[in-house]
Scaffold this motif. Structure first.
Motif, PDB file in Angstrom:
ATOM      1  N   SER A   1       0.823  -1.208   0.000  1.00  0.00           N
ATOM      2  CA  SER A   1       0.000   0.000   0.000  1.00  0.00           C
ATOM      3  C   SER A   1       0.860   1.263   0.000  1.00  0.00           C
ATOM      4  CB  SER A   1      -0.899   0.010   1.238  1.00  0.00           C
ATOM      5  OG  SER A   1      -1.535   1.265   1.393  1.00  0.00           O
ATOM      6  N   PRO A   2       0.453   2.272  -0.782  1.00  0.00           N
ATOM      7  CA  PRO A   2       1.145   3.570  -0.741  1.00  0.00           C
ATOM      8  C   PRO A   2       0.862   4.335   0.541  1.00  0.00           C
ATOM      9  CG  PRO A   2      -0.799   3.705  -2.153  1.00  0.00           C
ATOM     10  CD  PRO A   2      -0.650   2.264  -1.778  1.00  0.00           C
ATOM     11  N   SER A   3      -0.045   3.824   1.377  1.00  0.00           N
ATOM     12  CA  SER A   3      -0.371   4.491   2.638  1.00  0.00           C
ATOM     13  C   SER A   3       0.682   4.283   3.704  1.00  0.00           C
ATOM     14  CB  SER A   3      -1.724   3.984   3.156  1.00  0.00           C
ATOM     15  OG  SER A   3      -2.777   4.336   2.278  1.00  0.00           O
ATOM     16  N   LEU A   4       1.567   3.301   3.525  1.00  0.00           N
ATOM     17  CA  LEU A   4       2.650   3.136   4.488  1.00  0.00           C
ATOM     18  C   LEU A   4       3.637   4.286   4.348  1.00  0.00           C
ATOM     19  CD1 LEU A   4       3.356  -0.704   4.297  1.00  0.00           C
ATOM     20  CD2 LEU A   4       2.180   0.551   6.113  1.00  0.00           C
ATOM     21  N   TYR A   5       4.210   4.703   5.451  1.00  0.00           N
ATOM     22  CA  TYR A   5       5.193   5.775   5.410  1.00  0.00           C
ATOM     23  C   TYR A   5       6.426   5.312   4.625  1.00  0.00           C
ATOM     24  CZ  TYR A   5       2.443   7.976   9.150  1.00  0.00           C
ATOM     25  OH  TYR A   5       1.441   8.549   9.890  1.00  0.00           O
ATOM     26  N   PRO A   6       7.081   6.205   3.902  1.00  0.00           N
ATOM     27  CA  PRO A   6       8.216   5.816   3.044  1.00  0.00           C
ATOM     28  C   PRO A   6       9.488   5.468   3.820  1.00  0.00           C
ATOM     29  CG  PRO A   6       7.884   8.190   2.972  1.00  0.00           C
ATOM     30  CD  PRO A   6       6.712   7.624   3.721  1.00  0.00           C
ATOM     31  N   GLU A   7       9.502   5.759   5.113  1.00  0.00           N
ATOM     32  CA  GLU A   7      10.634   5.457   5.997  1.00  0.00           C
ATOM     33  C   GLU A   7      11.907   6.218   5.614  1.00  0.00           C
ATOM     34  OE1 GLU A   7      11.105   1.270   6.762  1.00  0.00           O
ATOM     35  OE2 GLU A   7       8.941   0.951   7.031  1.00  0.00           O
ATOM     36  N   ASP A   8      11.709   7.365   4.984  1.00  0.00           N
ATOM     37  CA  ASP A   8      12.839   8.255   4.705  1.00  0.00           C
ATOM     38  C   ASP A   8      12.664   9.604   5.404  1.00  0.00           C
ATOM     39  OD1 ASP A   8      10.807   9.451   3.258  1.00  0.00           O
ATOM     40  OD2 ASP A   8      11.746   9.162   1.284  1.00  0.00           O
ATOM     41  N   GLY A   9      11.614   9.705   6.229  1.00  0.00           N
ATOM     42  CA  GLY A   9      11.369  10.929   6.986  1.00  0.00           C
ATOM     43  C   GLY A   9      10.669  12.027   6.226  1.00  0.00           C
ATOM     44  N   SER A  10      10.174  11.730   5.033  1.00  0.00           N
ATOM     45  CA  SER A  10       9.627  12.789   4.181  1.00  0.00           C
ATOM     46  C   SER A  10       8.158  13.092   4.444  1.00  0.00           C
ATOM     47  CB  SER A  10       9.804  12.405   2.707  1.00  0.00           C
ATOM     48  OG  SER A  10       9.094  11.205   2.409  1.00  0.00           O
ATOM     49  N   VAL A  11       7.465  12.247   5.197  1.00  0.00           N
ATOM     50  CA  VAL A  11       6.021  12.420   5.384  1.00  0.00           C
ATOM     51  C   VAL A  11       5.670  12.891   6.792  1.00  0.00           C
ATOM     52  CG1 VAL A  11       3.817  11.180   5.516  1.00  0.00           C
ATOM     53  CG2 VAL A  11       5.354  10.788   3.582  1.00  0.00           C
TER      54      VAL A  11
END
Length: 579
Positions: free
Chosen positions: A498-508
């Protein structure tokens, strides 16, 4: 103490759990007298468990009411002729409670009554000859340690609400106590938990093979320490996130037993959650025994009057819709512009969230969905009908709005005056039975389901520990790690990839998004007020029908007039009138 099964014996204390008290020095007649009672091992266990039944009931009363109704998610809106109750729920919502409100007095009295029960139990356990009664020293030490943790939890909850409180550990009480300073109370709580921790057992079972439901273990105690340190910033004005992180990391490493997030969002709330690996502490419940989580002050009052027809659960008659979610849409169907509140809209920011499905029983003790909204159909005599208002005046179409909509067509975002809908503004006193989505966190399985009303109350869950650690990492500037930690829980809420998971790069992740995520995960679990206070927006924030407070004195509740009259050694909290 590995043979002790709380579920099998807690029923012996149920009848005593609903008796109230009025002051700290009152002679209490339901405390078990030591002389003549402790004759068997079972008597010792009964005396030990007595405060636990009260604690379960207590958590569904004032602690829950203030935790949700004074925050930005829940509301008890007036529904035409229902639920005004002299304006008491408006006072929760607007933070305008008074020293004469009964719920202020009862929250104080009922909590201190539970503390008194703990003091009595600890006193008795410290003096009895356990060996003669078939209880060895290790068990007695564990019973005392658990009682101290339970008492610390009660003190922590009333400290959270009233701030300036007396700390009483003696039984019986020899003199009327004065208040401790907040720092003294905090130190007491810290000491109690730290001293109890090594004397507790580690949770039994791994990988879904059982927990010690209803018993305080090392993991649950460590989680309370994490909660204590996380909230030190507003409880005593000290940042103790480093200490909170230590306990969060230790729990996640498995130092205190095996814990992990469940693979389904509803598993920690389902009928078999005694086997949940994320429940750190839960109160046992069953249809034929104690079930405060389904009681009239908690989840039985989160659904429309006739919704048991929709559930197929008809054992208890009809519901009474006290709680609902604050609206995200105004009377024209537009989303409100403030940042706080709007819980339904916050879920809809991630539209593939499986929790957004309408609550539905699937058979064989299974359900889907977290919410009730729209029409609620049921079958009766071969005919499909929709749930109506309590008097049958109109079919319900539950909206993320507050207003008198009555039979307004669902396609219309605004009330239709021709159907008796006369709303001109959306506020606490202008609702009807369509107003506000409902949260069904614990399932109501049909009456013929063997697991109806069987869910234990999950009071303390591993995701709280994970979210604390994510919050700490966010505050340290490590947003990528915060996103990764949150995803370890969030992944169960969305489809694979899912695109709803956070990208885990701190951008959201932002502070507002982190607060919103706290709200999604812990919706209707009694933590919202505490979370808003920790984020610094409880008094300064704006949400539906709620402007910022004039100052921050309402972060703490007043002592009631009765409490002050009972004990002249107590002083009123700042900002409230003395007697």
């Amino acid at each position: 103490m590995k043979t002790l099964k709380l579920r099998n014996i807690i029923a012996t204390t149920v009848l005593l759990a609903s008796v109230g008290c009025t002051d700290l020095d009152e002679k209490t007649y339901d405390i078990i007298p030591q002389e003549g009672f402790y004759k068997t091992r079972e008597n010792v266990i009964q005396g030990f468990l007595r405060p636990f039944g009260h604690a379960y009931w207590l958590n569904t009363q004032g602690l829950y009411w203030f935790g949700e109704l004074s925050a930005d998610h829940y509301m008890t809106v007036q529904r035409e002729e229902h639920w005004y109750n002299g304006g008491e729920f408006c006072r929760y919502h607007y933070h305008t409670w008074t020293i004469d409100d009964w719920f202020i007095r009862s929250t104080w009295d009922d909590t201190y009554r539970g503390i008194g029960l703990c003091n009595s139990s600890i006193s008795d356990l410290s003096r009895i000859d356990g060996e003669q009664l078939g209880v060895n020293k290790q068990e007695i030490d564990d019973f005392i340690a658990q009682s101290r943790v339970l008492r610390a939890w009660m003190y922590m909850t009333i400290f959270d609400l009233f701030h300036n409180i007396p700390v009483v550990t003696d039984y019986p009480v020899s003199e009327l106590p004065a208040q401790s300073t907040p720092k003294e109370t905090f130190t007491f709580l810290e000491t109690e938990l730290l001293e109890a921790l090594p004397k507790l057992n580690v949770k039994e079972g791994t990988n879904g093979n059982g927990t010690n439901q209803g018993l305080w273990t090392k993991g649950a105690c460590a989680a309370l320490l994490a909660r204590l340190y996380m909230n030190a910033s507003w409880w005593i004005g000290e940042n103790m996130e480093d200490k909170a992180a230590e306990y969060c990391e230790a729990i996640l490493r498995g130092d205190y037993g095996f814990y992990e997030p469940d693979s389904r969002w509803d598993a920690p709330f389902d009928w078999d959650n005694v086997n949940s690996n994320e429940v750190l502490y839960g109160f046992p419940s069953s249809f034929g025994g104690m079930h405060w989580v389904y009681g009239t002050e908690m989840f039985w009052q989160v659904a429309p009057f006739l919704s048991p027809k929709y559930f197929g659960f008809t054992d208890w008659g009809n519901c009474n819709p006290k709680y609902a979610l604050q609206p995200g849409l105004d009377l024209d169907g537009n989303e409100y512009t403030f940042d706080l509140g709007k819980p339904v809209r916050k879920f809809m920011n991630y539209p593939d969230d499986v929790r957004l499905k309408k609550y539905k029983n699937l058979g064989n003790s299974k359900r889907e969905g977290l919410f009730l909204y729209g029409y609620l159909p049921y079958e009766e005599n071969g005919e499909i009908k929709n749930v109506t208002s309590d008097n049958g005046a109109y079919e319900l179409y539950i909206r993320d709005q507050v207003g008198v909509f009555r039979d307004t067509d669902p396609s219309s975002p605004s009330p239709n005056p021709s159907n008796g809908a006369v709303t001109t503004e959306s506020k606490m006193t202008t609702g009807d039975q369509n107003s506000g989505w409902c949260v069904i966190k614990y399932p109501f399985y049909p009456s013929d389901d063997p697991n109806k009303i069987e869910s234990d109350y999950a009071m303390l869950r591993l995701p709280e520990v994970i979210y604390y650690l994510a919050e700490i990492r966010f505050n340290q500037g490590n947003k990528a790690e915060a996103e990764r930690l949150l995803n370890t829980v969030r992944k169960r809420n969305y489809p694979e990839g899912s695109p709803s998971l956070y990208p885990e790069d701190g951008s959201v992740l932002t502070k507002q998004e982190l607060l919103d995520e706290w709200g999604r995960e812990f919706l209707a679990e009694g933590l919202r007020r505490q979370t808003l206070c920790r984020f610094g927006v409880y008094n300064t924030g704006r949400w539906w029908d709620k402007e910022p407070d004039a100052d921050d004195h309402t972060m703490w509740l007043p002592l009631s007039r009765t409490t002050l009259n009972t004990n002249p050694n107590l002083k009123q909290n700042p900002g409230y009138p003395s007697i």
